[in-house]
Design a protein around this motif. Structure first.
Motif, short mmCIF file in Angstrom:
data_model
loop_
_atom_site.label_atom_id
_atom_site.label_comp_id
_atom_site.label_asym_id
_atom_site.label_seq_id
_atom_site.Cartn_x
_atom_site.Cartn_y
_atom_site.Cartn_z
N GLY A 50 -50.30 -44.34 -38.50
CA GLY A 50 -48.88 -44.59 -38.67
C GLY A 50 -48.13 -44.58 -37.35
N MET A 51 -48.46 -43.62 -36.48
CA MET A 51 -47.79 -43.55 -35.20
C MET A 51 -48.13 -44.76 -34.32
SD MET A 51 -46.01 -40.90 -35.67
CE MET A 51 -45.29 -40.45 -34.10
N LEU A 52 -49.37 -45.23 -34.39
CA LEU A 52 -49.74 -46.43 -33.65
C LEU A 52 -48.96 -47.64 -34.15
CD1 LEU A 52 -53.62 -45.97 -33.39
CD2 LEU A 52 -51.94 -45.67 -31.55
N VAL A 53 -48.78 -47.72 -35.47
CA VAL A 53 -47.98 -48.80 -36.05
C VAL A 53 -46.54 -48.74 -35.54
CG1 VAL A 53 -46.98 -49.65 -38.22
CG2 VAL A 53 -49.41 -49.05 -38.11
N LEU A 54 -46.02 -47.52 -35.34
CA LEU A 54 -44.66 -47.36 -34.85
C LEU A 54 -44.49 -47.96 -33.46
CD1 LEU A 54 -44.11 -45.48 -37.27
CD2 LEU A 54 -43.24 -43.79 -35.66
N TYR A 55 -45.44 -47.70 -32.58
CA TYR A 55 -45.22 -47.97 -31.16
C TYR A 55 -45.80 -49.29 -30.66
CZ TYR A 55 -44.29 -42.94 -31.33
OH TYR A 55 -43.81 -41.71 -31.65
N PHE A 56 -46.86 -49.79 -31.29
CA PHE A 56 -47.56 -50.93 -30.70
C PHE A 56 -46.71 -52.20 -30.64
CE2 PHE A 56 -50.47 -54.58 -30.84
CZ PHE A 56 -51.12 -54.37 -29.63
N PRO A 57 -45.97 -52.58 -31.68
CA PRO A 57 -45.18 -53.82 -31.55
C PRO A 57 -44.16 -53.77 -30.42
CG PRO A 57 -45.39 -53.18 -33.85
CD PRO A 57 -45.90 -52.03 -33.05
N ALA A 58 -43.52 -52.62 -30.22
CA ALA A 58 -42.55 -52.50 -29.13
C ALA A 58 -43.24 -52.62 -27.77
CB ALA A 58 -41.81 -51.17 -29.23
N PHE A 59 -44.40 -51.97 -27.64
CA PHE A 59 -45.17 -52.10 -26.39
C PHE A 59 -45.56 -53.55 -26.16
CE2 PHE A 59 -49.48 -52.41 -24.56
CZ PHE A 59 -49.18 -52.03 -23.26
N LEU A 60 -45.99 -54.23 -27.20
CA LEU A 60 -46.39 -55.63 -27.08
C LEU A 60 -45.22 -56.49 -26.63
CD1 LEU A 60 -48.94 -57.37 -27.55
CD2 LEU A 60 -48.07 -57.84 -29.85
N ALA A 61 -44.03 -56.23 -27.17
CA ALA A 61 -42.85 -57.01 -26.77
C ALA A 61 -42.55 -56.82 -25.29
CB ALA A 61 -41.65 -56.59 -27.61
N ALA A 62 -42.62 -55.57 -24.82
CA ALA A 62 -42.30 -55.28 -23.42
C ALA A 62 -43.34 -55.86 -22.48
CB ALA A 62 -42.17 -53.77 -23.21
N ILE A 63 -44.62 -55.67 -22.79
CA ILE A 63 -45.67 -56.12 -21.87
C ILE A 63 -45.78 -57.65 -21.89
CG2 ILE A 63 -47.67 -56.10 -23.42
CD1 ILE A 63 -47.54 -54.62 -19.88
N ALA A 64 -45.51 -58.29 -23.04
CA ALA A 64 -45.55 -59.75 -23.10
C ALA A 64 -44.44 -60.34 -22.24
CB ALA A 64 -45.41 -60.22 -24.55
N SER A 65 -43.24 -59.76 -22.30
CA SER A 65 -42.14 -60.25 -21.49
C SER A 65 -42.44 -60.04 -20.01
CB SER A 65 -40.85 -59.52 -21.87
OG SER A 65 -39.76 -59.98 -21.09
N LEU A 66 -43.02 -58.90 -19.68
CA LEU A 66 -43.31 -58.58 -18.29
C LEU A 66 -44.38 -59.49 -17.69
CD1 LEU A 66 -42.86 -56.61 -15.89
CD2 LEU A 66 -44.64 -55.16 -16.89
N LEU A 67 -45.40 -59.80 -18.48
CA LEU A 67 -46.55 -60.51 -17.94
C LEU A 67 -46.52 -62.03 -18.14
CD1 LEU A 67 -49.46 -58.09 -18.92
CD2 LEU A 67 -48.22 -58.23 -16.75
#
Length: 280
Positions: free
Chosen positions: A69-86
């Motif tokens: 559940g905690m991974l579900v909470l955080y992974f989409p936000a991380f993906l949004a940030a790292i995709a924009s950055l890279l």
């Protein structure tokens, strides 16, 4: 009032000509404040020690193991940030991104990467998380991250830089916030180091060490500090609204956390506040 607005214009970008960003700035404060007030009123998001505390928690139709559940909470936000950055810079002959934008994207990516790594390697879990809590929290983190980056890009493209540059102060504040948050998460994890993943022993202890001697939720305090660090780097209205909303939500969450400890421990120190030493 006019003098205050003039001071704000010195340290903050003027809002971009976007009804969407303006509306989302107000909405994020209202949304997070609502959940903070809901915590105080007894309607808790069903995770951590409050997973089964709401009156409706037993009616939850489905749940996830807490770690998942905690991974579900955080992974989409991380993906949004790292995709924009890279992947979202320099295409089509666009000018190179500003250092401010790169710092905002990097800070958000680091924040959620830290959350993911803590979930995988630091925190101990033994319960479940209701899907009805996991989905809206995950969507909130994702949308806040995506809109923060979008607002930054739009603002920098349409509005002149503020007169006072606060990027370095923001970076310093963010580092303090993320380091303090990690350290107190580490102290919390030590309290449960004697429990396995499937242990039924759910005995809680009063946290000790660090700023736990002054407040019961120093990890929340440092999380707030981190978000104000991002706001100072960004210097946009939306980022500051996120920081204010996060403050309001975690004030509510920390208040009920302190009340929970008071109800469980007769020897809970009266001088230990909820969130702000000596004050709240």
């Amino acid at each position: 009032m006019e003098e205050a607005m003039s001071c704000l214009r010195v340290v903050m970008f003027q809002p971009p000509p976007s009804l969407f960003v303006s509306a989302m700035s107000a909405a994020v404060v209202a949304y997070l404040a609502f959940f903070g007030l809901s915590e105080i009123r007894g309607t808790h998001l069903k995770y951590s020690k409050f997973a089964g505390s709401s009156s409706s928690s037993s009616k939850s139709s489905s749940s996830l193991p807490s770690r998942i559940g905690m991974l579900v909470l955080y992974f989409p936000a991380f993906l949004a940030a790292i995709a924009s950055l890279l992947f979202l810079h320099g295409g089509g002959g666009a000018p190179p991104p500003s250092s401010r934008l790169l710092l905002v994207e990097s800070a958000l990516a680091v924040h959620f990467l830290k959350r993911l790594l803590e979930t995988l390697f630091l925190h101990k879990y033994s319960g479940t998380m209701a899907v009805e809590s996991a989905i809206p929290i995950s969507l909130s983190y994702f949308s806040i991250t995506a809109i923060t980056i979008y607002a930054q890009r739009l603002t920098e493209a349409t509005i002149p830089e503020p007169a006072v540059d606060l990027k370095l102060y923001g970076v310093a504040l963010f580092v303090v916030g993320i380091a303090g948050n990690f350290y107190h998460h580490y102290l919390l994890s030590k309290l449960r180091s004697d429990r396995g993943e499937n242990s039924k022993n759910k005995e809680y202890k009063i946290p000790k060490g660090g700023m736990f001697e002054l407040v019961i939720c120093p990890h929340y305090l440092f999380e707030i500090i981190g978000f104000y660090g991002i706001a100072l780097v960004s210097q946009t209205l939306y980022a500051f609204c996120v920081a204010v909303g996060t403050t309001l939500y975690l004030m509510g969450r920390s208040k009920v956390t302190r009340e929970w400890y008071l109800s469980k421990f007769d020897d809970f120190p009266a001088h230990v506040k909820a969130l702000i030493p000596f004050v709240f």
